[in-house]
Design a protein around this motif. Structure first.
Motif, PDB file in Angstrom:
ATOM      1  N   ALA A  29      -4.750 104.787 -34.075  1.00 31.65           N
ATOM      2  CA  ALA A  29      -4.851 103.395 -34.526  1.00 31.65           C
ATOM      3  C   ALA A  29      -3.479 102.824 -34.847  1.00 31.65           C
ATOM      4  N   CYS A  30      -2.616 103.606 -35.485  1.00 28.62           N
ATOM      5  CA  CYS A  30      -1.260 103.130 -35.788  1.00 28.62           C
ATOM      6  C   CYS A  30      -0.458 102.924 -34.514  1.00 28.62           C
ATOM      7  N   ARG A  31      -0.641 103.824 -33.558  1.00 28.42           N
ATOM      8  CA  ARG A  31       0.086 103.666 -32.298  1.00 28.42           C
ATOM      9  C   ARG A  31      -0.340 102.396 -31.567  1.00 28.42           C
ATOM     10  N   GLN A  32      -1.646 102.130 -31.538  1.00 28.70           N
ATOM     11  CA  GLN A  32      -2.140 100.907 -30.901  1.00 28.70           C
ATOM     12  C   GLN A  32      -1.639  99.667 -31.639  1.00 28.70           C
ATOM     13  N   ALA A  33      -1.597  99.737 -32.958  1.00 23.41           N
ATOM     14  CA  ALA A  33      -1.124  98.583 -33.741  1.00 23.41           C
ATOM     15  C   ALA A  33       0.357  98.328 -33.487  1.00 23.41           C
ATOM     16  N   ARG A  34       1.147  99.400 -33.414  1.00 28.17           N
ATOM     17  CA  ARG A  34       2.577  99.213 -33.121  1.00 28.17           C
ATOM     18  C   ARG A  34       2.775  98.644 -31.722  1.00 28.17           C
ATOM     19  N   ALA A  35       1.952  99.100 -30.776  1.00 28.88           N
ATOM     20  CA  ALA A  35       2.081  98.595 -29.397  1.00 28.88           C
ATOM     21  C   ALA A  35       1.713  97.122 -29.313  1.00 28.88           C
ATOM     22  N   ALA A  36       0.786  96.674 -30.167  1.00 24.73           N
ATOM     23  CA  ALA A  36       0.394  95.263 -30.142  1.00 24.73           C
ATOM     24  C   ALA A  36       1.509  94.359 -30.631  1.00 24.73           C
ATOM     25  N   GLY A  37       2.454  94.897 -31.441  1.00 26.60           N
ATOM     26  CA  GLY A  37       3.573  94.098 -31.908  1.00 26.60           C
ATOM     27  C   GLY A  37       3.171  93.127 -33.004  1.00 26.60           C
ATOM     28  N   GLY A  38       4.077  92.201 -33.296  1.00 28.78           N
ATOM     29  CA  GLY A  38       3.816  91.209 -34.325  1.00 28.78           C
ATOM     30  C   GLY A  38       4.311  91.657 -35.687  1.00 28.78           C
ATOM     31  N   GLN A 293      -0.585  95.171 -52.328  1.00 25.22           N
ATOM     32  CA  GLN A 293      -1.503  96.245 -52.705  1.00 25.22           C
ATOM     33  C   GLN A 293      -0.936  97.586 -52.233  1.00 25.22           C
ATOM     34  N   PRO A 294      -1.035  98.641 -53.072  1.00 22.13           N
ATOM     35  CA  PRO A 294      -0.458  99.940 -52.680  1.00 22.13           C
ATOM     36  C   PRO A 294      -0.989 100.456 -51.349  1.00 22.13           C
ATOM     37  N   GLY A 295      -2.282 100.200 -51.072  1.00 26.80           N
ATOM     38  CA  GLY A 295      -2.854 100.688 -49.823  1.00 26.80           C
ATOM     39  C   GLY A 295      -2.208 100.072 -48.599  1.00 26.80           C
ATOM     40  N   TYR A 296      -1.691  98.843 -48.727  1.00 29.55           N
ATOM     41  CA  TYR A 296      -0.999  98.201 -47.608  1.00 29.55           C
ATOM     42  C   TYR A 296       0.489  98.537 -47.607  1.00 29.55           C
ATOM     43  N   SER A 297       1.069  98.672 -48.794  1.00 26.29           N
ATOM     44  CA  SER A 297       2.507  98.949 -48.878  1.00 26.29           C
ATOM     45  C   SER A 297       2.866 100.266 -48.202  1.00 26.29           C
ATOM     46  N   ARG A 298       1.982 101.267 -48.352  1.00 27.33           N
ATOM     47  CA  ARG A 298       2.313 102.577 -47.782  1.00 27.33           C
ATOM     48  C   ARG A 298       2.269 102.576 -46.257  1.00 27.33           C
ATOM     49  N   LEU A 299       1.677 101.532 -45.667  1.00 28.45           N
ATOM     50  CA  LEU A 299       1.601 101.467 -44.202  1.00 28.45           C
ATOM     51  C   LEU A 299       2.826 100.795 -43.582  1.00 28.45           C
ATOM     52  N   LEU A 303       3.731 101.341 -39.636  1.00 29.86           N
ATOM     53  CA  LEU A 303       3.366 100.284 -38.684  1.00 29.86           C
ATOM     54  C   LEU A 303       4.552  99.425 -38.275  1.00 29.86           C
ATOM     55  N   LEU A 304       5.546  99.326 -39.150  1.00 31.79           N
ATOM     56  CA  LEU A 304       6.731  98.525 -38.838  1.00 31.79           C
ATOM     57  C   LEU A 304       7.957  99.355 -39.207  1.00 31.79           C
ATOM     58  N   PRO A 305       8.161 100.477 -38.474  1.00 33.46           N
ATOM     59  CA  PRO A 305       9.194 101.436 -38.887  1.00 33.46           C
ATOM     60  C   PRO A 305      10.593 100.906 -38.630  1.00 33.46           C
ATOM     61  N   SER A 306      11.522 101.366 -39.462  1.00 31.20           N
ATOM     62  CA  SER A 306      12.926 101.010 -39.236  1.00 31.20           C
ATOM     63  C   SER A 306      13.471 101.747 -38.021  1.00 31.20           C
TER      64      SER A 306
END
Length: 457
Positions: A29-38, A293-299, A303-306
């Motif tokens: 799921a993370c790989r697909q989200a990164r591929a979608a961009g944005g 929210q902590p649940g989103y911050s940890r992603l 999902l948007l790696p340096s």
């Protein structure tokens, strides 16, 4: 009326699920989200949508909506029956005269108390309309009957509460149901007054009669501006002493009662329902996730790696969910052959037709992740995955086959023949075919390379 965006709702539900039960297995799921961009918010939503489809949470949301609709129907029926009961309680059977103040108390008493409670909640920031809201949410949970959607109700409350929309949603529900009940009461009042003869009277023992008469006259002042009849002083005094039996007097009092009911009952609920509806429509377009929210911050880093990193994944869960493999939905081209954990003694790759690319043998996790990232960006039209059926179809291999299949338009699994002098175990080969059937992946036959080159056998 606009609906709450499913993607935001599912993202909040997934966040709550991970807070309660720990992080989900989400590498694909993370790989697909990164591929979608944005930007990050869009990637969080894309990840949650992938996980929801995988775990059946999107179907649970459909069941929840159906339960919510059925619960609203049941509450509406209850409101209609309650409205009819108010009218009967106010007028009675026509044998006894109607006490005007008792009739108004029956028709408007509970309505005015709940209306005052809603206004106080609105002013002081309380959960206005929470009683009806909790009743509706409880009915919805019972009627949906889907354990996967247990967190959908709390997720909805949190999502709307942070945006300040919960009070308007519950207000719309509360005022809408009250408006329905009052409309039912009005229709029954009209039917009873049209088919029965009622006498009207007002009575008091402790209060001064002139003050009571002034109260009744004052209540009718605002309805009189809208054309409803207003009793004159003579009729007021006469009705305080005995039932006035004239037809004109009965019609005047009936019109006065209807006018007071409409002005102080129906109109406030209708206007407040419109206000809540307007605020709901205006705020729904601005609804967003709270990325603090902590649940989103940890992603964020995942999902948007340096910097892109390979070979990182979460620990495997106790039980691996295996959905149907599916296929890529985006444009694809080319043909690709890849092998999974082959014996070093087996010569590889075979002679490949023109136009077919060899992706090598996947043995290590880093190789798998690198290939999956590549295929997510450039999905092939045909993908042939070669497996050694002498190995058992373990869940890790089957999960990999499913992930590979979802990156290609068409996928087949090539169960390689045994080397010369060896024979395949029939039971193990049966396990492979059963596992591929569960994944809904076709097994390639002896013409596997021909299909890979041409797209047909």
């Amino acid at each position: 009326m606009k609906h709450i965006p499913d993607a935001l709702w599912l993202a909040e539900a997934v966040r709550l699920a991970e807070e309660h039960s720990g992080p989900l297995e989400d590498a694909e799921a993370c790989r697909q989200a990164r591929a979608a961009g944005g930007e990050l918010r869009g990637r969080i939503v894309a990840r949650a949508s992938q996980l929801a489809r995988r775990d059946g949470l999107d179907l649970a949301l459909q069941h929840w909506r159906q339960g919510a609709g059925l619960g609203l129907v049941l509450l509406s029926v209850l409101a209609l029956l309650s409205g009819g009961g108010l009218a009967f309680a106010a007028l009675g059977d026509g044998v006894r005269p109607v006490n005007l103040l008792w009739a108004l108390g029956s028709l408007l008493g509970l309505h005015l108390l709940t209306l005052l409670g809603w206004l106080l909640g609105l002013v002081f920031g309380g959960a206005a309309g929470s009683a009806l809201g909790r009743l509706w949410l409880g009915l919805t949970g019972r009627l949906a009957r889907d354990s996967r959607g247990a967190l959908l109700g709390p997720a909805l409350s949190l999502l709307l509460g942070r945006a300040g929309l919960q009070r308007w949603a519950l207000g719309l529900l509360s005022h809408g149901l009250w408006l329905l009940a009052l409309l039912a009461a009005l229709l029954l009042l009209l039917a009873l007054l049209a088919t029965r003869r009622y006498g009207f009277v007002w009575e008091t023992t402790l209060l001064p009669a002139p003050s009571f008469a002034s109260l009744i006259h004052g209540l009718g002042a605002l309805p009189a501006l809208l054309g409803f009849p207003q009793p004159d002083l003579d009729l007021l005094r006469a009705s305080g002493e005995a039932v006035v039996g004239g037809e004109t007097a009965r019609q005047t009092w009936a019109g006065w009662l209807l006018g007071v009911f409409v002005v102080y009952g129906l109109l406030p609920r209708a206007l407040l329902a419109l206000l809540c509806f307007f605020q709901w429509q205006r705020g729904l377009g601005e609804l967003q996730l709270d990325l603090e929210q902590p649940g989103y911050s940890r992603l964020r880093e995942r999902l948007l790696p340096s910097s892109e990193r390979l070979g990182v994944s979460d620990a495997a869960p106790a039980q691996l969910h295996q959905p149907p493999a599916g296929h890529a939905q985006t444009a694809s081209q080319g043909a690709l052959l890849v092998a999974v954990e082959l014996d070093d003694r087996r010569p590889w790759p075979p002679a490949l037709p023109a136009g077919v690319t060899d992706a090598g043998i996947l043995d290590e996790r880093s190789q798998r992740r690198a290939l999956l990232e590549q295929l997510t960006r450039q999905p092939p039209a045909r993908l042939l995955v070669a497996c050694d059926p002498r190995r058992s179809p373990d869940r890790g291999t089957l999960a990999l086959l499913g992930e590979l299949a979802r990156t290609a338009a068409e996928t087949r699994i090539w169960l390689l023949p045994a080397p010369p002098g060896e024979a395949l175990d029939a039971a193990r080969l049966g396990d492979w075919h059963a596992a591929l059937a569960r994944l809904q992946l076709p097994a390639a036959n002896h013409a596997a390379l021909s299909w890979l080159e041409t797209g047909h056998d």
